[in-house]
Design a protein around this motif. Sequence first.
Motif, PDB file in Angstrom:
ATOM      1  N   VAL A  49      -5.180  -2.225  -2.119  1.00 44.76           N
ATOM      2  CA  VAL A  49      -4.393  -3.463  -2.072  1.00 44.76           C
ATOM      3  C   VAL A  49      -5.266  -4.653  -1.679  1.00 44.76           C
ATOM      4  CG1 VAL A  49      -2.537  -4.647  -0.835  1.00 44.76           C
ATOM      5  CG2 VAL A  49      -2.202  -2.301  -1.629  1.00 44.76           C
TER       6      VAL A  49
ATOM      7  N   SER B  52      -5.393   3.704  -0.180  1.00 49.27           N
ATOM      8  CA  SER B  52      -4.341   2.842  -0.739  1.00 49.27           C
ATOM      9  C   SER B  52      -4.344   1.459  -0.091  1.00 49.27           C
ATOM     10  CB  SER B  52      -2.966   3.510  -0.579  1.00 49.27           C
ATOM     11  OG  SER B  52      -2.855   4.627  -1.424  1.00 49.27           O
ATOM     12  N   ILE B  53      -4.630   1.410   1.195  1.00 48.46           N
ATOM     13  CA  ILE B  53      -4.725   0.113   1.873  1.00 48.46           C
ATOM     14  C   ILE B  53      -5.898  -0.681   1.293  1.00 48.46           C
ATOM     15  CG2 ILE B  53      -5.106  -1.057   4.072  1.00 48.46           C
ATOM     16  CD1 ILE B  53      -3.871   1.394   5.467  1.00 48.46           C
TER      17      ILE B  53
ATOM     18  N   ALA C  72       0.831  -1.215   0.000  1.00 50.49           N
ATOM     19  CA  ALA C  72       0.000   0.000   0.000  1.00 50.49           C
ATOM     20  C   ALA C  72       0.861   1.259   0.000  1.00 50.49           C
ATOM     21  CB  ALA C  72      -0.925  -0.001   1.213  1.00 50.49           C
TER      22      ALA C  72
ATOM     23  N   ALA D 244      -2.625  -1.059  -7.795  1.00 49.05           N
ATOM     24  CA  ALA D 244      -2.512  -2.194  -6.863  1.00 49.05           C
ATOM     25  C   ALA D 244      -2.655  -3.504  -7.621  1.00 49.05           C
ATOM     26  CB  ALA D 244      -3.572  -2.078  -5.771  1.00 49.05           C
TER      27      ALA D 244
END
Length: 363
Positions: free
Chosen positions: A284, A280-281, A198, A215
């Motif tokens: 992923v 972003s986490i 991430a 991702a």
Amino acid sequence: MLTGITASRLIEKALSPVSASGKPVVFTVKKGTTLKEIIDRLKDQGLIRSRLAFRVLAMIKRAGRRIEAGQFMLSPAQSSSSILKTLMEGKVIRYVVTIPEGYNMYDVGSLLEKAGIVSRAAFLRAARDKSLLSAFNIPGDTAEGFLFPDTYYITGGSSAKEIISQFIRRFWEVWKAEGFDKKAKDAGQSVFQCITLASIVEKEALLPKERPLIAAVFLNRLKRGMRLQADPTVRYGLLVEKGIYPKRLRTRHLKGKTPYNTYLLNGLPKGPISNPGVASIKAVLEPAPVDYLYFVSMNNGAHKFSRTLVEHNRAVYEYQIKKEKGKRNKVGPPKEEVEKASKPVPLSTTKDIKLKNHKTSNN
């Protein structure tokens, strides 16, 4: 009677402001500081007139154990009674600090130092403190990746460890609130693996809508045993190893061995390279359902995504090499130059590396 009046006036004078005007100063009370030490420092900094008068006042107010640690804004224009009240009521300075998504721990340290909260050096030392990392179940060598991007109210006088603890606690609060723990397990990822990837997505994506696509590219490459070849990992490795963070990468940078250079490493780098935000986490853990393996910057914040090496090399030529050469026509690269490509190339390209080398990186 005159003696009583005189004594009263002397006490009143001793407790009065040092001056009618004066610039406020930051007065720090550290944990474990005794009342005597506080009084001595108040006197030394020109904030009170009399040690004895202030001590008597403090005894009357039973202030011995009621003064909190922290930073206080005090002025020589305040009376001793006003100063003691400020200390007893815990009117500490609170700083409002916002950590942007994608900042690394070096950036955060500089931000805090600029705000006058804690030195960058002290922050970085604390970020590498093994006992602190262990207390928060962080498997890496530093707190990188777990300094959650958010807005914080930081009490003046807080130590670097206390500040980092505040950031990490926030990370775990969000991790649990978003249900990331279950999602990571379902995806077969550890927390550390998820945050590491991430952190790369955070540095690569300029447009929010592209995070799940980027991702997906990285996850697809990992599944195929392809190297990530992500420029931000090269820059971060150079920052850690040599203290430099080049805006434009050169061939020598791509060939430099560090525990973070994904041009040379298989799989993920040693650890996170920035502190990613929720988006972003989530990208992923919930990547876009695409089979892209490459992307290249279109020089407008967006990226061109490709499934094959031939498609990618054409995109590299169109958006990077042709622009550098100053060509504005629609002619693509020589067919034979594209056809002979035989191995995966990095995801984007610097302007100084030719296509035939099959080595590319982001700007």
